[in-house]
Design a protein around this motif. Structure first.
Motif, PDB file in Angstrom:
ATOM      1  N   SER A  41     -13.687  57.177  34.758  1.00 47.82           N
ATOM      2  CA  SER A  41     -14.779  57.593  33.880  1.00 47.82           C
ATOM      3  C   SER A  41     -14.152  58.178  32.629  1.00 47.82           C
ATOM      4  O   SER A  41     -13.827  59.363  32.575  1.00 47.82           O
ATOM      5  CB  SER A  41     -15.676  58.622  34.568  1.00 47.82           C
ATOM      6  N   ALA A  42     -13.934  57.340  31.651  1.00 50.55           N
ATOM      7  CA  ALA A  42     -13.306  57.750  30.392  1.00 50.55           C
ATOM      8  C   ALA A  42     -14.142  57.211  29.241  1.00 50.55           C
ATOM      9  O   ALA A  42     -14.386  56.007  29.157  1.00 50.55           O
ATOM     10  CB  ALA A  42     -11.884  57.226  30.307  1.00 50.55           C
ATOM     11  N   LEU A  43     -14.594  58.105  28.380  1.00 55.86           N
ATOM     12  CA  LEU A  43     -15.501  57.737  27.300  1.00 55.86           C
ATOM     13  C   LEU A  43     -14.987  58.238  25.964  1.00 55.86           C
ATOM     14  O   LEU A  43     -14.296  59.255  25.895  1.00 55.86           O
ATOM     15  CB  LEU A  43     -16.884  58.349  27.548  1.00 55.86           C
ATOM     16  N   VAL A  44     -15.350  57.525  24.905  1.00 55.51           N
ATOM     17  CA  VAL A  44     -15.120  57.965  23.534  1.00 55.51           C
ATOM     18  C   VAL A  44     -16.495  58.107  22.898  1.00 55.51           C
ATOM     19  O   VAL A  44     -17.274  57.154  22.863  1.00 55.51           O
ATOM     20  CB  VAL A  44     -14.262  56.966  22.733  1.00 55.51           C
ATOM     21  N   LEU A  45     -16.809  59.309  22.441  1.00 62.84           N
ATOM     22  CA  LEU A  45     -18.092  59.601  21.820  1.00 62.84           C
ATOM     23  C   LEU A  45     -17.874  59.835  20.334  1.00 62.84           C
ATOM     24  O   LEU A  45     -16.927  60.533  19.948  1.00 62.84           O
ATOM     25  CB  LEU A  45     -18.725  60.843  22.443  1.00 62.84           C
ATOM     26  N   THR A  46     -18.728  59.246  19.496  1.00 58.78           N
ATOM     27  CA  THR A  46     -18.640  59.462  18.050  1.00 58.78           C
ATOM     28  C   THR A  46     -20.011  59.864  17.528  1.00 58.78           C
ATOM     29  O   THR A  46     -21.038  59.547  18.127  1.00 58.78           O
ATOM     30  CB  THR A  46     -18.182  58.195  17.292  1.00 58.78           C
ATOM     31  N   THR A  47     -20.009  60.547  16.416  1.00 54.51           N
ATOM     32  CA  THR A  47     -21.254  60.899  15.731  1.00 54.51           C
ATOM     33  C   THR A  47     -21.033  60.797  14.229  1.00 54.51           C
ATOM     34  O   THR A  47     -19.914  61.006  13.743  1.00 54.51           O
ATOM     35  CB  THR A  47     -21.741  62.316  16.121  1.00 54.51           C
ATOM     36  N   GLY A  48     -22.095  60.442  13.522  1.00 52.45           N
ATOM     37  CA  GLY A  48     -22.031  60.332  12.070  1.00 52.45           C
ATOM     38  C   GLY A  48     -23.422  60.205  11.494  1.00 52.45           C
ATOM     39  O   GLY A  48     -24.375  59.889  12.206  1.00 52.45           O
ATOM     40  N   HIS A  49     -23.550  60.460  10.218  1.00 48.68           N
ATOM     41  CA  HIS A  49     -24.844  60.348   9.549  1.00 48.68           C
ATOM     42  C   HIS A  49     -25.082  58.900   9.135  1.00 48.68           C
ATOM     43  O   HIS A  49     -24.200  58.249   8.580  1.00 48.68           O
ATOM     44  CB  HIS A  49     -24.905  61.262   8.323  1.00 48.68           C
ATOM     45  N   ALA A  51     -28.286  55.421   9.624  1.00 48.42           N
ATOM     46  CA  ALA A  51     -29.374  54.838  10.416  1.00 48.42           C
ATOM     47  C   ALA A  51     -28.879  54.104  11.654  1.00 48.42           C
ATOM     48  O   ALA A  51     -29.595  54.007  12.641  1.00 48.42           O
ATOM     49  CB  ALA A  51     -30.198  53.895   9.551  1.00 48.42           C
ATOM     50  N   ASP A  52     -27.676  53.567  11.608  1.00 45.84           N
ATOM     51  CA  ASP A  52     -27.107  52.886  12.777  1.00 45.84           C
ATOM     52  C   ASP A  52     -25.586  52.923  12.706  1.00 45.84           C
ATOM     53  O   ASP A  52     -25.011  53.305  11.691  1.00 45.84           O
ATOM     54  CB  ASP A  52     -27.623  51.446  12.907  1.00 45.84           C
ATOM     55  N   ALA A  53     -24.951  52.531  13.799  1.00 45.87           N
ATOM     56  CA  ALA A  53     -23.488  52.613  13.876  1.00 45.87           C
ATOM     57  C   ALA A  53     -22.801  51.681  12.889  1.00 45.87           C
ATOM     58  O   ALA A  53     -21.690  51.957  12.454  1.00 45.87           O
ATOM     59  CB  ALA A  53     -23.025  52.315  15.294  1.00 45.87           C
ATOM     60  N   ALA A  54     -23.461  50.585  12.536  1.00 41.88           N
ATOM     61  CA  ALA A  54     -22.844  49.627  11.617  1.00 41.88           C
ATOM     62  C   ALA A  54     -22.715  50.192  10.208  1.00 41.88           C
ATOM     63  O   ALA A  54     -21.780  49.854   9.481  1.00 41.88           O
ATOM     64  CB  ALA A  54     -23.651  48.334  11.589  1.00 41.88           C
ATOM     65  N   THR A  55     -23.628  51.075   9.816  1.00 36.85           N
ATOM     66  CA  THR A  55     -23.594  51.607   8.453  1.00 36.85           C
ATOM     67  C   THR A  55     -23.108  53.043   8.384  1.00 36.85           C
ATOM     68  O   THR A  55     -22.811  53.528   7.297  1.00 36.85           O
ATOM     69  CB  THR A  55     -25.001  51.524   7.814  1.00 36.85           C
ATOM     70  N   ALA A  56     -23.062  53.738   9.504  1.00 35.34           N
ATOM     71  CA  ALA A  56     -22.630  55.138   9.512  1.00 35.34           C
ATOM     72  C   ALA A  56     -21.120  55.231   9.648  1.00 35.34           C
ATOM     73  O   ALA A  56     -20.506  54.491  10.403  1.00 35.34           O
ATOM     74  CB  ALA A  56     -23.287  55.885  10.664  1.00 35.34           C
ATOM     75  N   THR A  57     -20.541  56.155   8.913  1.00 28.43           N
ATOM     76  CA  THR A  57     -19.118  56.436   9.054  1.00 28.43           C
ATOM     77  C   THR A  57     -18.968  57.536  10.093  1.00 28.43           C
ATOM     78  O   THR A  57     -19.565  58.600   9.956  1.00 28.43           O
ATOM     79  CB  THR A  57     -18.522  56.903   7.718  1.00 28.43           C
ATOM     80  N   PRO A  58     -18.190  57.288  11.143  1.00 26.78           N
ATOM     81  CA  PRO A  58     -18.006  58.346  12.148  1.00 26.78           C
ATOM     82  C   PRO A  58     -17.410  59.597  11.515  1.00 26.78           C
ATOM     83  O   PRO A  58     -16.418  59.530  10.803  1.00 26.78           O
ATOM     84  CB  PRO A  58     -17.035  57.727  13.152  1.00 26.78           C
ATOM     85  N   GLU A  59     -18.072  60.731  11.749  1.00 26.14           N
ATOM     86  CA  GLU A  59     -17.598  62.003  11.225  1.00 26.14           C
ATOM     87  C   GLU A  59     -16.788  62.766  12.258  1.00 26.14           C
ATOM     88  O   GLU A  59     -15.891  63.518  11.913  1.00 26.14           O
ATOM     89  CB  GLU A  59     -18.790  62.848  10.766  1.00 26.14           C
ATOM     90  N   ARG A  60     -17.132  62.569  13.516  1.00 23.75           N
ATOM     91  CA  ARG A  60     -16.412  63.216  14.610  1.00 23.75           C
ATOM     92  C   ARG A  60     -16.289  62.243  15.765  1.00 23.75           C
ATOM     93  O   ARG A  60     -17.161  61.424  15.999  1.00 23.75           O
ATOM     94  CB  ARG A  60     -17.144  64.463  15.081  1.00 23.75           C
ATOM     95  N   ALA A  61     -15.215  62.406  16.515  1.00 24.20           N
ATOM     96  CA  ALA A  61     -14.995  61.602  17.715  1.00 24.20           C
ATOM     97  C   ALA A  61     -14.279  62.470  18.746  1.00 24.20           C
ATOM     98  O   ALA A  61     -13.398  63.259  18.379  1.00 24.20           O
ATOM     99  CB  ALA A  61     -14.164  60.362  17.402  1.00 24.20           C
ATOM    100  N   VAL A  62     -14.695  62.327  19.991  1.00 24.59           N
ATOM    101  CA  VAL A  62     -14.057  63.062  21.083  1.00 24.59           C
ATOM    102  C   VAL A  62     -13.877  62.137  22.267  1.00 24.59           C
ATOM    103  O   VAL A  62     -14.544  61.112  22.380  1.00 24.59           O
ATOM    104  CB  VAL A  62     -14.883  64.307  21.520  1.00 24.59           C
ATOM    105  N   THR A  63     -12.968  62.518  23.146  1.00 28.96           N
ATOM    106  CA  THR A  63     -12.789  61.796  24.399  1.00 28.96           C
ATOM    107  C   THR A  63     -13.335  62.652  25.531  1.00 28.96           C
ATOM    108  O   THR A  63     -13.321  63.881  25.454  1.00 28.96           O
ATOM    109  CB  THR A  63     -11.305  61.483  24.665  1.00 28.96           C
ATOM    110  N   VAL A 109     -28.897  60.742  12.323  1.00 22.03           N
ATOM    111  CA  VAL A 109     -27.581  60.942  12.923  1.00 22.03           C
ATOM    112  C   VAL A 109     -27.450  59.928  14.048  1.00 22.03           C
ATOM    113  O   VAL A 109     -28.339  59.818  14.893  1.00 22.03           O
ATOM    114  CB  VAL A 109     -27.440  62.374  13.479  1.00 22.03           C
ATOM    115  N   VAL A 110     -26.347  59.196  14.044  1.00 23.31           N
ATOM    116  CA  VAL A 110     -26.136  58.190  15.080  1.00 23.31           C
ATOM    117  C   VAL A 110     -25.009  58.644  16.009  1.00 23.31           C
ATOM    118  O   VAL A 110     -24.019  59.206  15.563  1.00 23.31           O
ATOM    119  CB  VAL A 110     -25.833  56.794  14.478  1.00 23.31           C
TER     120      VAL A 110
END
Length: 144
Positions: A41-49, A51-63, A109-110
Motif C-alpha cells: 500500500s504505497a501512494l503518491v498524493l498531489t494537490t494543486g489549484h 479545474a483538473d489534473a491536466a491543467t493544474a500544476t502540482p503544488e505539493r506532493a507526499v508519499t 483545488v484538485v
C-alpha cells in the motif's frame, strides 16, 4: 501410437520448460520466505489549484505507505492510513466533516492519488470547490 508418443513428449518438454525455472529457484534458495506478508500500500498524493489534473500544476506532493506500518512524507501518515482503512480504500466514500463551514468562493483545488492500495493499482482525481472543502472531505488524508 506415434501420435500419442509425440504428444506425450511435447507435453513433457512443455512441463519442463514451464516448471524448470521454478525448480531451479527453489533449489537455489531453500526456505526463502516472501519479502513481505502484507499487500503493498504505497501512494503518491498531489494537490494543486486548477479545474483538473491536466491543467493544474502540482503544488505539493507526499508519499504514503500503509503496510506494514504507516510511513512516508505525509505529515499525518498514521491518521491518513486509518481513514483509508475505514473506507476500505474507496476514496469516493470519504465524506465531509459535518461541523465544518466553508465559503462558497470558487477557487478549485484538485487532488490526485496514484499508486497501490492493498495490492491493487489505484488512480484517483477529484476537484474541490476550494481548500476548505478539500480539507473538510479529506480529513487528515488530504491535509498536506
Amino acid at each position: 501410437m506415434r501420435n500419442t508418443a509425440r504428444w506425450a513428449a511435447a507435453l513433457g518438454l512443455t512441463a519442463a520448460t514451464v516448471c524448470g525455472p521454478l525448480i531451479g529457484a527453489a533449489a537455489a534458495a531453500p526456505g526463502a520466505a516472501p519479502s513481505s506478508l502484507y499487500a503493498p500500500s504505497a501512494l503518491v498524493l498531489t494537490t494543486g489549484h486548477g479545474a483538473d489534473a491536466a491543467t493544474a500544476t502540482p503544488e505539493r506532493a507526499v508519499t504514503l505507505n500503509c503496510a506494514p506500518s504507516a510511513s512516508g512524507t505525509h505529515p499525518a501518515a498514521a491518521q491518513a492510513c486509518a481513514e483509508l482503512r475505514g473506507v476500505g480504500g474507496d476514496f469516493d466514500a470519504l465524506k465531509p466533516a459535518g461541523d465544518v463551514m466553508c465559503t462558497k468562493v470558487y477557487d478549485p483545488v484538485v487532488v490526485t492519488v496514484q499508486g497501490v492500495w492493498q495490492g491493487k493499482r489505484v488512480a484517483y482525481e477529484r476537484t474541490f470547490g476550494n481548500m476548505c472543502v478539500k480539507d473538510a472531505v479529506g480529513g487528515s488524508l488530504f491535509a498536506f
